[in-house]
Design a protein around this motif. Structure first.
Motif, PDB file in Angstrom:
ATOM      1  N   HIS A 145      45.072  90.060  58.906  1.00  0.00           N
ATOM      2  CA  HIS A 145      44.402  91.156  58.203  1.00  0.00           C
ATOM      3  C   HIS A 145      43.784  90.704  56.886  1.00  0.00           C
ATOM      4  O   HIS A 145      43.326  91.538  56.090  1.00  0.00           O
ATOM      5  N   GLY A 146      43.766  89.383  56.647  1.00  0.00           N
ATOM      6  CA  GLY A 146      43.112  88.864  55.453  1.00  0.00           C
ATOM      7  C   GLY A 146      43.809  89.222  54.165  1.00  0.00           C
ATOM      8  O   GLY A 146      43.149  89.547  53.168  1.00  0.00           O
ATOM      9  N   ARG A 147      45.144  89.174  54.156  1.00  0.00           N
ATOM     10  CA  ARG A 147      45.911  89.453  52.934  1.00  0.00           C
ATOM     11  C   ARG A 147      46.558  88.158  52.458  1.00  0.00           C
ATOM     12  O   ARG A 147      47.727  87.879  52.774  1.00  0.00           O
ATOM     13  N   PRO A 148      45.844  87.331  51.717  1.00  0.00           N
ATOM     14  CA  PRO A 148      46.375  86.012  51.345  1.00  0.00           C
ATOM     15  C   PRO A 148      47.602  86.072  50.444  1.00  0.00           C
ATOM     16  O   PRO A 148      48.483  85.213  50.531  1.00  0.00           O
ATOM     17  N   GLY A 149      47.660  87.083  49.555  1.00  0.00           N
ATOM     18  CA  GLY A 149      48.812  87.165  48.660  1.00  0.00           C
ATOM     19  C   GLY A 149      50.127  87.298  49.412  1.00  0.00           C
ATOM     20  O   GLY A 149      51.035  86.461  49.273  1.00  0.00           O
ATOM     21  N   PRO A 150      50.292  88.364  50.226  1.00  0.00           N
ATOM     22  CA  PRO A 150      51.531  88.500  51.012  1.00  0.00           C
ATOM     23  C   PRO A 150      51.776  87.321  51.947  1.00  0.00           C
ATOM     24  O   PRO A 150      52.919  86.898  52.134  1.00  0.00           O
ATOM     25  N   ALA A 151      50.718  86.768  52.524  1.00  0.00           N
ATOM     26  CA  ALA A 151      50.883  85.633  53.434  1.00  0.00           C
ATOM     27  C   ALA A 151      51.484  84.444  52.705  1.00  0.00           C
ATOM     28  O   ALA A 151      52.413  83.790  53.202  1.00  0.00           O
ATOM     29  N   GLN A 152      50.962  84.148  51.522  1.00  0.00           N
ATOM     30  CA  GLN A 152      51.465  82.981  50.787  1.00  0.00           C
ATOM     31  C   GLN A 152      52.895  83.192  50.279  1.00  0.00           C
ATOM     32  O   GLN A 152      53.656  82.227  50.167  1.00  0.00           O
ATOM     33  N   ARG A 153      53.273  84.439  49.995  1.00  0.00           N
ATOM     34  CA  ARG A 153      54.664  84.684  49.606  1.00  0.00           C
ATOM     35  C   ARG A 153      55.606  84.362  50.766  1.00  0.00           C
ATOM     36  O   ARG A 153      56.674  83.767  50.561  1.00  0.00           O
ATOM     37  N   VAL A 154      55.216  84.738  51.982  1.00  0.00           N
ATOM     38  CA  VAL A 154      56.046  84.434  53.145  1.00  0.00           C
ATOM     39  C   VAL A 154      56.048  82.929  53.409  1.00  0.00           C
ATOM     40  O   VAL A 154      57.082  82.355  53.772  1.00  0.00           O
ATOM     41  N   VAL A 155      54.896  82.286  53.248  1.00  0.00           N
ATOM     42  CA  VAL A 155      54.849  80.825  53.413  1.00  0.00           C
ATOM     43  C   VAL A 155      55.847  80.158  52.477  1.00  0.00           C
ATOM     44  O   VAL A 155      56.570  79.234  52.861  1.00  0.00           O
ATOM     45  N   GLY A 156      55.906  80.645  51.232  1.00  0.00           N
ATOM     46  CA  GLY A 156      56.860  80.074  50.275  1.00  0.00           C
ATOM     47  C   GLY A 156      58.292  80.243  50.727  1.00  0.00           C
ATOM     48  O   GLY A 156      59.115  79.318  50.589  1.00  0.00           O
ATOM     49  N   LEU A 157      58.637  81.407  51.275  1.00  0.00           N
ATOM     50  CA  LEU A 157      59.993  81.641  51.751  1.00  0.00           C
ATOM     51  C   LEU A 157      60.343  80.715  52.916  1.00  0.00           C
ATOM     52  O   LEU A 157      61.466  80.205  53.005  1.00  0.00           O
ATOM     53  N   LEU A 158      59.387  80.511  53.824  1.00  0.00           N
ATOM     54  CA  LEU A 158      59.650  79.654  54.977  1.00  0.00           C
ATOM     55  C   LEU A 158      59.696  78.177  54.598  1.00  0.00           C
ATOM     56  O   LEU A 158      60.455  77.402  55.195  1.00  0.00           O
ATOM     57  N   ALA A 159      58.895  77.778  53.630  1.00  0.00           N
ATOM     58  CA  ALA A 159      58.821  76.357  53.275  1.00  0.00           C
ATOM     59  C   ALA A 159      59.968  75.921  52.390  1.00  0.00           C
ATOM     60  O   ALA A 159      60.365  74.749  52.411  1.00  0.00           O
ATOM     61  N   ASP A 160      60.496  76.834  51.605  1.00  0.00           N
ATOM     62  CA  ASP A 160      61.539  76.493  50.638  1.00  0.00           C
ATOM     63  C   ASP A 160      62.913  76.538  51.292  1.00  0.00           C
ATOM     64  O   ASP A 160      63.069  77.033  52.400  1.00  0.00           O
ATOM     65  N   GLY A 161      63.911  75.992  50.590  1.00  0.00           N
ATOM     66  CA  GLY A 161      65.276  76.101  51.063  1.00  0.00           C
ATOM     67  C   GLY A 161      65.903  74.780  51.426  1.00  0.00           C
ATOM     68  O   GLY A 161      65.242  73.732  51.455  1.00  0.00           O
ATOM     69  N   PRO A 162      67.194  74.801  51.732  1.00  0.00           N
ATOM     70  CA  PRO A 162      67.929  73.579  52.080  1.00  0.00           C
ATOM     71  C   PRO A 162      67.543  73.048  53.448  1.00  0.00           C
ATOM     72  O   PRO A 162      66.776  73.659  54.198  1.00  0.00           O
ATOM     73  N   ALA A 163      68.106  71.882  53.781  1.00  0.00           N
ATOM     74  CA  ALA A 163      67.715  71.164  55.000  1.00  0.00           C
ATOM     75  C   ALA A 163      67.941  71.990  56.254  1.00  0.00           C
ATOM     76  O   ALA A 163      67.102  71.992  57.171  1.00  0.00           O
ATOM     77  N   GLY A 164      69.074  72.689  56.333  1.00  0.00           N
ATOM     78  CA  GLY A 164      69.365  73.465  57.537  1.00  0.00           C
ATOM     79  C   GLY A 164      68.336  74.552  57.783  1.00  0.00           C
ATOM     80  O   GLY A 164      67.912  74.783  58.920  1.00  0.00           O
ATOM     81  N   TRP A 165      67.934  75.226  56.717  1.00  0.00           N
ATOM     82  CA  TRP A 165      66.905  76.264  56.834  1.00  0.00           C
ATOM     83  C   TRP A 165      65.569  75.657  57.259  1.00  0.00           C
ATOM     84  O   TRP A 165      64.893  76.179  58.139  1.00  0.00           O
ATOM     85  N   ARG A 166      65.174  74.557  56.644  1.00  0.00           N
ATOM     86  CA  ARG A 166      63.895  73.928  56.976  1.00  0.00           C
ATOM     87  C   ARG A 166      63.870  73.470  58.433  1.00  0.00           C
ATOM     88  O   ARG A 166      62.846  73.599  59.121  1.00  0.00           O
ATOM     89  N   THR A 167      64.990  72.933  58.895  1.00  0.00           N
ATOM     90  CA  THR A 167      65.053  72.510  60.298  1.00  0.00           C
ATOM     91  C   THR A 167      64.872  73.689  61.243  1.00  0.00           C
ATOM     92  O   THR A 167      64.173  73.598  62.256  1.00  0.00           O
ATOM     93  N   THR A 168      65.508  74.811  60.910  1.00  0.00           N
ATOM     94  CA  THR A 168      65.374  76.016  61.741  1.00  0.00           C
ATOM     95  C   THR A 168      63.929  76.508  61.745  1.00  0.00           C
ATOM     96  O   THR A 168      63.383  76.873  62.799  1.00  0.00           O
ATOM     97  N   VAL A 169      63.299  76.514  60.580  1.00  0.00           N
ATOM     98  CA  VAL A 169      61.901  76.945  60.489  1.00  0.00           C
ATOM     99  C   VAL A 169      61.017  76.049  61.346  1.00  0.00           C
ATOM    100  O   VAL A 169      60.171  76.532  62.120  1.00  0.00           O
ATOM    101  N   ASP A 170      61.181  74.737  61.231  1.00  0.00           N
ATOM    102  CA  ASP A 170      60.346  73.808  62.002  1.00  0.00           C
ATOM    103  C   ASP A 170      60.540  73.994  63.499  1.00  0.00           C
ATOM    104  O   ASP A 170      59.566  74.002  64.271  1.00  0.00           O
ATOM    105  N   ARG A 171      61.798  74.135  63.906  1.00  0.00           N
ATOM    106  CA  ARG A 171      62.086  74.279  65.335  1.00  0.00           C
ATOM    107  C   ARG A 171      61.463  75.551  65.893  1.00  0.00           C
ATOM    108  O   ARG A 171      60.829  75.532  66.962  1.00  0.00           O
ATOM    109  N   ILE A 172      61.617  76.643  65.186  1.00  0.00           N
ATOM    110  CA  ILE A 172      61.107  77.923  65.689  1.00  0.00           C
ATOM    111  C   ILE A 172      59.583  77.947  65.652  1.00  0.00           C
ATOM    112  O   ILE A 172      58.931  78.414  66.594  1.00  0.00           O
ATOM    113  N   LEU A 173      58.988  77.435  64.579  1.00  0.00           N
ATOM    114  CA  LEU A 173      57.529  77.413  64.499  1.00  0.00           C
ATOM    115  C   LEU A 173      56.926  76.595  65.629  1.00  0.00           C
ATOM    116  O   LEU A 173      55.951  77.009  66.271  1.00  0.00           O
TER     117      LEU A 173
END
Length: 458
Positions: free
Chosen positions: A69-97
């Protein structure tokens, strides 16, 4: 020349279904009992928690909605949540993506898309890095099919994308980021943009068997084209395009033209002798900016002169050509060669200005291409009639009547085209206003060399 209007309505319905699915996923994630809601971000520890997968899926759904829907602000906030965090979280994000991307690629094929055009579409929508990621996803997903159940043209497109270079699929996200020198937020952002693109692609006509559903051709089937002949034809046209001497170019492309015309006629005769029908195929060819409407018009006249039909998918940057398989091969070769010759002639003319010093380069080039296309259409139509008459006479001397064979082939093409595109919108080509460009375009068309049905040889 026409555009497919039905596809646009189908695309809108599909997008709405995807939106509802992702809204449902986000709501489910936020309502998960004692697990943290999707907006809370990664857990404080490096350990995997049972609710992480649901939370990641909900965040992915939010990001796709925001990007769509062309909403870069909310999109980038979610990107930050998915990209940040400890190793276990990042691994889960990569696997699911990666899993979501693989599933999205598999769901694109029934919508009619093929590997090469999907990667090209990703480049238009997400950029070079996004198209590289899409290519990797196609290659990875292709490994799930038995080779014998994949159409040859499909397999050729995947091979052209390269081999799996990343090792285990679980390692792909990290290795892809390293290969393209992406920081983690940029890598996650790319993956989400590609996922958004894959969910939103419109439906196209299915032009060849889907991977996993192809059947091995029977031993008595008539092949689409002789690869050795096509290789020689491509070589002749390449030399004609490269030489600076008109006489040499004319001789080279005349020979290529002779070979393509003979190949097409011989293929039709062979199919008739074998009792083979239904040889009509479709192929989508890229038609990129600038001047894409004029390029699509050139493809249309080349197609019509060679007993094919074409339709322009304006929003997708490509055209579909339908016809007998050998004729479609000839159209692609000839269109590519003529477009290269036209582009080279326009560039040689350089920038143009009017009497007041104002730039007229764009109007010159649009008029040039309009005139070039009109004259090429005239030349090809004349050559098609002459070539067909000669072939019919030659085969008649040996006792073969080609008239009903060629008529049946043209009828099959028209019926297949009408079935594939029942709703078309005719798009008139923009009028020409630059007399200098028109004159130059006609002259370039008269000098152009093309390779279909101008002369027939033994």
């Amino acid at each position: 020349m026409g555009t497919d209007n039905r596809n646009r309505r189908q695309a809108e319905r599909r997008k709405e279904r995807e939106h509802r699915r992702h809204r449902s996923a986000a709501q489910t994630g936020s309502a998960t009992g004692s697990q943290p809601g999707p907006r809370t971000g990664p857990p404080p520890s490096g350990q995997y928690r049972p609710g992480d997968a649901e939370q990641v899926l909900a965040l992915v759904g939010q990001a796709v909605q925001a990007f769509h829907h062309g909403r870069p602000g909310p999109a980038q906030r979610v990107v930050g949540l998915l990209a940040d965090g400890p190793a276990g979280w990042r691994t889960t994000v990569d696997r699911i993506l990666f899993a979501e991307l693989q599933q999205a690629v598999a769901q694109v094929w029934p919508r009619g898309w093929q590997p090469a055009e999907l990667v090209r579409g990703a480049r238009r929508e997400t950029g070079t890095v996004g198209s590289d990621l899409t290519a990797d996803l196609v290659v990875a997903q292709y490994r799930s099919y038995a080779a014998a159940r994949v159409a040859p043209e499909w397999a050729e497109q995947v091979r052209a994308l390269g081999e799996p270079w990343w090792g285990r699929d679980a390692d792909h996200p990290q290795r892809f980021a390293e290969r393209h020198r992406l920081r983690r937020p940029a890598a996650v952002d790319t993956a989400l943009r590609v996922l958004t693109f894959l969910y939103a692609v419109p439906a196209l006509q299915v032009l060849c068997p889907l991977p996993g559903h192809a059947r091995t051709a029977s031993a008595g089937a008539v092949t689409r084209a002789d690869p050795a002949k096509l290789t020689r034809i491509r070589a002749l046209l390449a030399k004609a395009e490269a030489t600076e001497f008109p006489e040499e170019a004319e001789a080279l492309s005349a020979r290529a033209q002779e070979m393509m015309a003979r190949h097409s006629i011989d293929h039709a005769a062979l199919a008739a002798q074998a009792g083979t029908t239904g040889d009509t195929r479709g192929r989508r060819l890229p038609v990129e900016a600038p001047y894409e409407q004029h390029k699509a018009s050139l493809l249309s006249v080349v197609s019509e002169a060679n007993h094919c039909r074409s339709v322009w998918h304006k929003d997708l940057g490509m055209c579909t050509v339908m016809g007998a398989a050998g004729d479609v091969d000839a159209v692609e070769l000839l269109f590519t060669s003529l477009l290269l010759q036209a582009t080279r002639a326009m560039r040689q003319a350089g920038a143009t200005r009017d009497a007041y010093g104002r730039s007229t380069t764009r109007s010159f080039r649009t008029s040039f291409l309009t005139a070039f296309t009109a004259r090429i259409g005239e030349r090809l139509a004349e050559a098609a009639v002459t070539g067909r008459d000669r072939a019919v006479d030659e085969y008649a001397e040996s006792g073969t009547d080609l008239v009903p064979v060629l008529a049946r082939r043209e009828r099959e093409v028209e019926e297949a085209f009408a079935e594939a595109f029942p709703e078309l919108v005719e798009v008139p080509v923009a009028s020409s206003s630059n007399a200098q460009g028109w004159t130059a375009g006609r002259a370039a068309a008269d000098a152009a060399d093309f390779g279909v049905r101008d002369r027939l040889g033994g």
